[in-house]
Design an enzyme around this catalytic site. Sequence first.
Site, PDB file in Angstrom:
ATOM      1  N   HIS A  12     -10.521  14.013 -25.007  1.00  0.00           N
ATOM      2  CA  HIS A  12     -10.984  12.815 -24.289  1.00  0.00           C
ATOM      3  C   HIS A  12     -10.894  12.967 -22.764  1.00  0.00           C
ATOM      4  CE1 HIS A  12      -6.581  11.303 -24.922  1.00  0.00           C
ATOM      5  NE2 HIS A  12      -6.682  11.859 -23.728  1.00  0.00           N
ATOM      6  N   HIS A  59      -3.279   5.678 -21.073  1.00  0.00           N
ATOM      7  CA  HIS A  59      -2.712   6.457 -19.970  1.00  0.00           C
ATOM      8  C   HIS A  59      -2.315   5.589 -18.780  1.00  0.00           C
ATOM      9  CE1 HIS A  59      -5.256   9.231 -22.276  1.00  0.00           C
ATOM     10  NE2 HIS A  59      -4.637  10.257 -21.733  1.00  0.00           N
ATOM     11  N   HIS A 196      -2.987  21.169 -23.373  1.00  0.00           N
ATOM     12  CA  HIS A 196      -3.164  21.018 -21.929  1.00  0.00           C
ATOM     13  C   HIS A 196      -1.911  20.480 -21.273  1.00  0.00           C
ATOM     14  CE1 HIS A 196      -4.445  16.987 -23.326  1.00  0.00           C
ATOM     15  NE2 HIS A 196      -4.592  16.524 -22.104  1.00  0.00           N
ATOM     16  N   GLU A 243      -0.852  15.016 -27.339  1.00  0.00           N
ATOM     17  CA  GLU A 243      -1.872  14.060 -27.796  1.00  0.00           C
ATOM     18  C   GLU A 243      -2.429  14.451 -29.167  1.00  0.00           C
ATOM     19  OE1 GLU A 243      -3.597  12.592 -23.443  1.00  0.00           O
ATOM     20  OE2 GLU A 243      -4.693  14.085 -24.574  1.00  0.00           O
TER      21      GLU A 243
HETATM   22  C1  DHB Z   1      -7.444  15.569 -18.530  1.00  0.00           C
HETATM   23  C2  DHB Z   1      -7.135  15.575 -19.910  1.00  0.00           C
HETATM   24  C3  DHB Z   1      -6.665  14.402 -20.522  1.00  0.00           C
HETATM   25  O1  DHB Z   1      -6.306  14.326 -21.842  1.00  0.00           O
HETATM   26  C4  DHB Z   1      -6.536  13.231 -19.802  1.00  0.00           C
HETATM   27  O2  DHB Z   1      -6.128  12.121 -20.441  1.00  0.00           O
HETATM   28  C5  DHB Z   1      -6.836  13.217 -18.439  1.00  0.00           C
HETATM   29  C6  DHB Z   1      -7.288  14.394 -17.810  1.00  0.00           C
HETATM   30  C7  DHB Z   1      -7.971  16.797 -17.864  1.00  0.00           C
HETATM   31  O3  DHB Z   1      -7.934  17.903 -18.406  1.00  0.00           O
HETATM   32  O4  DHB Z   1      -8.478  16.655 -16.722  1.00  0.00           O
HETATM   33 FE    FE Z   2      -5.237  12.347 -22.270  1.00  0.00          FE
END
Ligand code: DHB
Ligand code: FE
Length: 283
Positions: A12, A59, A196, A243
């Site tokens: 997302h 978030h 990530h 997540e």
């Molecule tokens: C990014 C990834 C995410 O899951 C998020 O909530 C906000 C930013 C990203 O990789 O930029």
């Molecule tokens: Fe996220």
Amino acid sequence: MAEIVGAVTTSHVPAIGRAIARNLQNDPYWKPFFDGYPPVREWLRKIRPDVAVVVYNDHGLNFFLDKMPTFAVGAAPQYANADEGWGIPTLPPFPGDEDLSWHLVESLIEAEFDIVTCQEMLVDHAFTIPMALLWPGDHAADPWPVRAVPVCVNTVLFPLPSAARCHRLGQAIGRAIASWDSDARVLLLGTGGLSHQLDGTRAGFINREFDCLFMEKLVTEPEWVTRYSIPELVELTGTQGVELLNWLVARAALPGTVRKVHSNYHIPISNTAAAVMALEAVS
Ligand code: DHB
Ligand code: FE
């Protein structure tokens, strides 16, 4: 009774919203990512869901660090989006399904999950970007083709619920939907991940090997990931990689046998290993 038709799980990343607004689907950076979605949309046209139960993490738009429920369910007639500061368009409101919302809330509390019920709820990019990927178009002109029920899981502020707890929540959601007195066709949508990390000394961390194993196991053996503690999952997938818990909840709601319809995995979109998977409930 209602029928669970399948699940879609997807990343997302906010930058996807900007790419959609600028029509960059065929741009070399974006094409390998967006190419993952037409087969999923084609399958959705066949299975015709009426309602999407969207498992995601907020978030900071609806919940902030001062009040952070572990699990929250929306019970509103509609859910508005608002500017989070990412520079992406705000999407038109999403119609809710109050009957399913209250049935879910009552069933989950009966099953001893202490749900926060939200009769007003803003939904952030973790909800809107997946909806825009699955049902593209101008939804100010053409209403969203499915009703939605948001299920929000805390993956951002420690302590987080364990993978085992999320697996059990998914199973309880599945049982609740199956006992809903309705002829609706219900899709689970789980958003976030995969690996990530947006900050700290490991910013940019991605773990392709773990992500691919997680996706493989999610199809046939979703409880596999419950062997890992939350600190282990952070180590393996990054601080935001956890997540993946939302994928687990959505998958665990599917009853019986599951068939993988399609998946795509692409590194990176922004800082994220971006992936999508569609799973059909076979029996
Ligand atoms: C990014 C990834 C995410 O899951 C998020 O909530 C906000 C930013 C990203 O990789 O930029
Ligand atoms: Fe996220």
